[in-house]
Design an enzyme around this catalytic site. Structure first.
Site, PDB file in Angstrom:
ATOM      1  N   HIS A   1       0.849  -1.194   0.000  1.00  4.60           N
ATOM      2  CA  HIS A   1       0.000   0.000   0.000  1.00  4.60           C
ATOM      3  C   HIS A   1       0.887   1.247   0.000  1.00  4.60           C
ATOM      4  O   HIS A   1       0.701   2.163  -0.805  1.00  4.60           O
ATOM      5  CB  HIS A   1      -0.902  -0.055   1.245  1.00  4.60           C
ATOM      6  CG  HIS A   1      -1.631   1.209   1.574  1.00  4.60           C
ATOM      7  ND1 HIS A   1      -2.997   1.303   1.504  1.00  4.60           N
ATOM      8  CD2 HIS A   1      -1.202   2.415   1.999  1.00  4.60           C
ATOM      9  CE1 HIS A   1      -3.361   2.524   1.873  1.00  4.60           C
ATOM     10  NE2 HIS A   1      -2.297   3.217   2.179  1.00  4.60           N
ATOM     11  N   GLU A   2       1.889   1.239   0.885  1.00  4.97           N
ATOM     12  CA  GLU A   2       2.791   2.399   0.972  1.00  4.97           C
ATOM     13  C   GLU A   2       3.567   2.597  -0.327  1.00  4.97           C
ATOM     14  O   GLU A   2       3.804   3.721  -0.743  1.00  4.97           O
ATOM     15  CB  GLU A   2       3.756   2.248   2.146  1.00  4.97           C
ATOM     16  CG  GLU A   2       3.072   2.335   3.507  1.00  4.97           C
ATOM     17  CD  GLU A   2       2.205   3.573   3.650  1.00  4.97           C
ATOM     18  OE1 GLU A   2       2.672   4.682   3.308  1.00  4.97           O
ATOM     19  OE2 GLU A   2       1.050   3.430   4.101  1.00  4.97           O
TER      20      GLU A   2
ATOM     21  N   HIS B   1       1.783   4.711  -2.739  1.00  6.12           N
ATOM     22  CA  HIS B   1       2.034   6.148  -2.547  1.00  6.12           C
ATOM     23  C   HIS B   1       3.402   6.535  -3.119  1.00  6.12           C
ATOM     24  O   HIS B   1       3.548   7.553  -3.795  1.00  6.12           O
ATOM     25  CB  HIS B   1       2.052   6.499  -1.057  1.00  6.12           C
ATOM     26  CG  HIS B   1       0.741   6.329  -0.354  1.00  6.12           C
ATOM     27  ND1 HIS B   1      -0.401   6.956  -0.765  1.00  6.12           N
ATOM     28  CD2 HIS B   1       0.404   5.624   0.748  1.00  6.12           C
ATOM     29  CE1 HIS B   1      -1.396   6.630   0.063  1.00  6.12           C
ATOM     30  NE2 HIS B   1      -0.937   5.818   0.990  1.00  6.12           N
TER      31      HIS B   1
ATOM     32  N   ASP C   1      -5.159   8.510   4.800  1.00  8.50           N
ATOM     33  CA  ASP C   1      -4.953   9.038   3.443  1.00  8.50           C
ATOM     34  C   ASP C   1      -6.074   9.992   3.048  1.00  8.50           C
ATOM     35  O   ASP C   1      -5.844  10.970   2.342  1.00  8.50           O
ATOM     36  CB  ASP C   1      -4.894   7.894   2.428  1.00  8.50           C
ATOM     37  CG  ASP C   1      -3.668   7.030   2.634  1.00  8.50           C
ATOM     38  OD1 ASP C   1      -2.633   7.575   3.047  1.00  8.50           O
ATOM     39  OD2 ASP C   1      -3.752   5.818   2.395  1.00  8.50           O
TER      40      ASP C   1
HETATM   41 ZN    ZN Z   1      -1.876   5.196   2.685  1.00  2.33          ZN
END
Ligand code: ZN
Length: 363
Positions: A58-59, A62, A159
């Site tokens: 997930h990171e 980003h 987020d």
């Molecule tokens: Zn996030």
């Protein structure tokens, strides 16, 4: 954010584990060990590890989106409520921040959706426990979907808070946008906390506390960053400071600590070039070990060094991660200034005082 454990490095990004996550991990594993025995405890540890691998992916959603806009990410910090990617700087346009913020939940949605399509396991269907691996990956899919939705709550540090700020920033400015998203975060934290207390759910109270603190910290860092917008490192640095030399004994560093009001000293070589830094703690440790120890052996060699022409907002990530100082060095590596967190706070206070004075003066 205090102590953390470095797990590894990938493509210029260091992945760290925050102490509260380790605490959570040990706590939940030992609780399971005591109540249900070693096999379920090992299963749980593997499950949480897989889950956090998904959080790292997930990171990286980003991080890759940020890299697309030319913003590097030196660090990911893993917390019990998820990961935090520290971007090197704020993306220039709110639209870029919006895309970077949405990229993480998009990855979680993709993992969750993919796993559910593959396994077809309904949520928390414990009758499927005998299925083994299939069941585990099904649950992992549901948790990923939950993470995607949870992270879209429009409040810091989720987020969604960044999405909200990006939407507000284009109209209200970065600082006000951040304040609103951070207040929303603290409001959500209070709701979580009350729900946790009413339901007697310790984990929810723990998450609430974390969200509350993180929202406050985010607001602080963002405020500091917006206060330095448009300024260079040269504009905010301390120019009246002393350096230590690599060949001086630690006792000379201790004398300098008393004589000046500095707590952090750049360390230079014979040619006056920056070689490292020595802060109060390091000086005390060196004196305790051996007052004759050369400063070169006591100093921290990886002290952050930036050019006076760099944007001042690049100082904030270093200082907010607990570096005692950033050294500002000229073209030949000679220190021309230092910046500490106190120094930045003074800058912020002066700026606030001026801001609050101007409307009165205009009247
Ligand atoms: Zn996030």
């Amino acid at each position: 954010m205090g102590w953390s454990l470095t797990l590894g490095k990938y493509g210029g990004t260091t992945v760290r584990l925050h102490w509260s996550f380790l605490l959570f991990f040990v706590w939940i594993a030992s609780l399971t060990l005591l109540r249900e025995g070693p096999a379920p405890a090992i299963g749980l540890v593997i499950f949480i590890s897989l889950l956090f691998f998904c959080v790292v992916l997930h990171e990286f959603g980003h991080i890759l989106a940020a890299r697309h806009f030319g913003v590097r990410t030196p660090e990911i910090l893993l917390l019990p409520i998820g990961g935090v990617s520290r971007l090197e700087r704020i993306p220039e346009e709110p639209r870029q921040e919006l895309i970077i913020a949405l990229a993480g939940p998009a990855v979680s949605f993709a993992i969750g959706g993919g796993l559910l399509l593959l396994t077809g396991i309904p949520p928390f269907d414990f009758s499927a426990e005998g299925v083994g691996l299939l069941f585990v990956f099904g649950q992992l899919g549901w948790i990923n979907l939950f993470l995607a939705v949870f992270n879209l709550i429009p409040a810091f540090p989720m987020d969604g808070g960044r999405v909200l700020r990006a939407l507000l920033a284009s109209r209200l400015g970065y600082a006000r946008g951040t304040r609103i998203a951070a207040s929303a975060g603290q409001f959500v934290a209070i709701l979580f906390g009350m729900a946790g207390l009413l339901a007697g759910n310790v984990i929810l109270v723990f998450i609430a506390l974390f969200v509350f603190l993180a929202a406050g910290a985010e607001a602080g860092v963002a405020q500091m960053r917006s206060a330095t917008l448009g300024l260079t490192a040269a504009d905010v640095m301390i120019t009246d400071f002393e350096c230590l030399r690599v060949d001086q004994p630690s006792s000379a560093a201790a004398e300098a600590l008393i004589r000046t009001n500095q707590c952090e000293f750049p360390v230079v070589d014979g040619a006056g070039r920056i070689r490292g830094g020595l802060a109060r703690d390091g000086i005390i440790k060196a004196i305790h070990a051996d007052p004759a120890m050369p400063v070169a052996d006591a100093m921290q060699t990886n002290v952050p060094v930036i050019s006076p022409l760099h944007n001042a907002d690049q100082l904030v990530p270093h200082l907010s991660q607990g570096e005692p100082m950033v050294v500002i060095a000229g073209a030949n590596g000679e220190p021309v200034g230092i910046v500490t967190w106190d120094n930045m706070l003074e800058h912020l206070m002066i700026q606030k005082a001026q801001e609050s004075r101007w409307p009165a003066a205009a009247r």
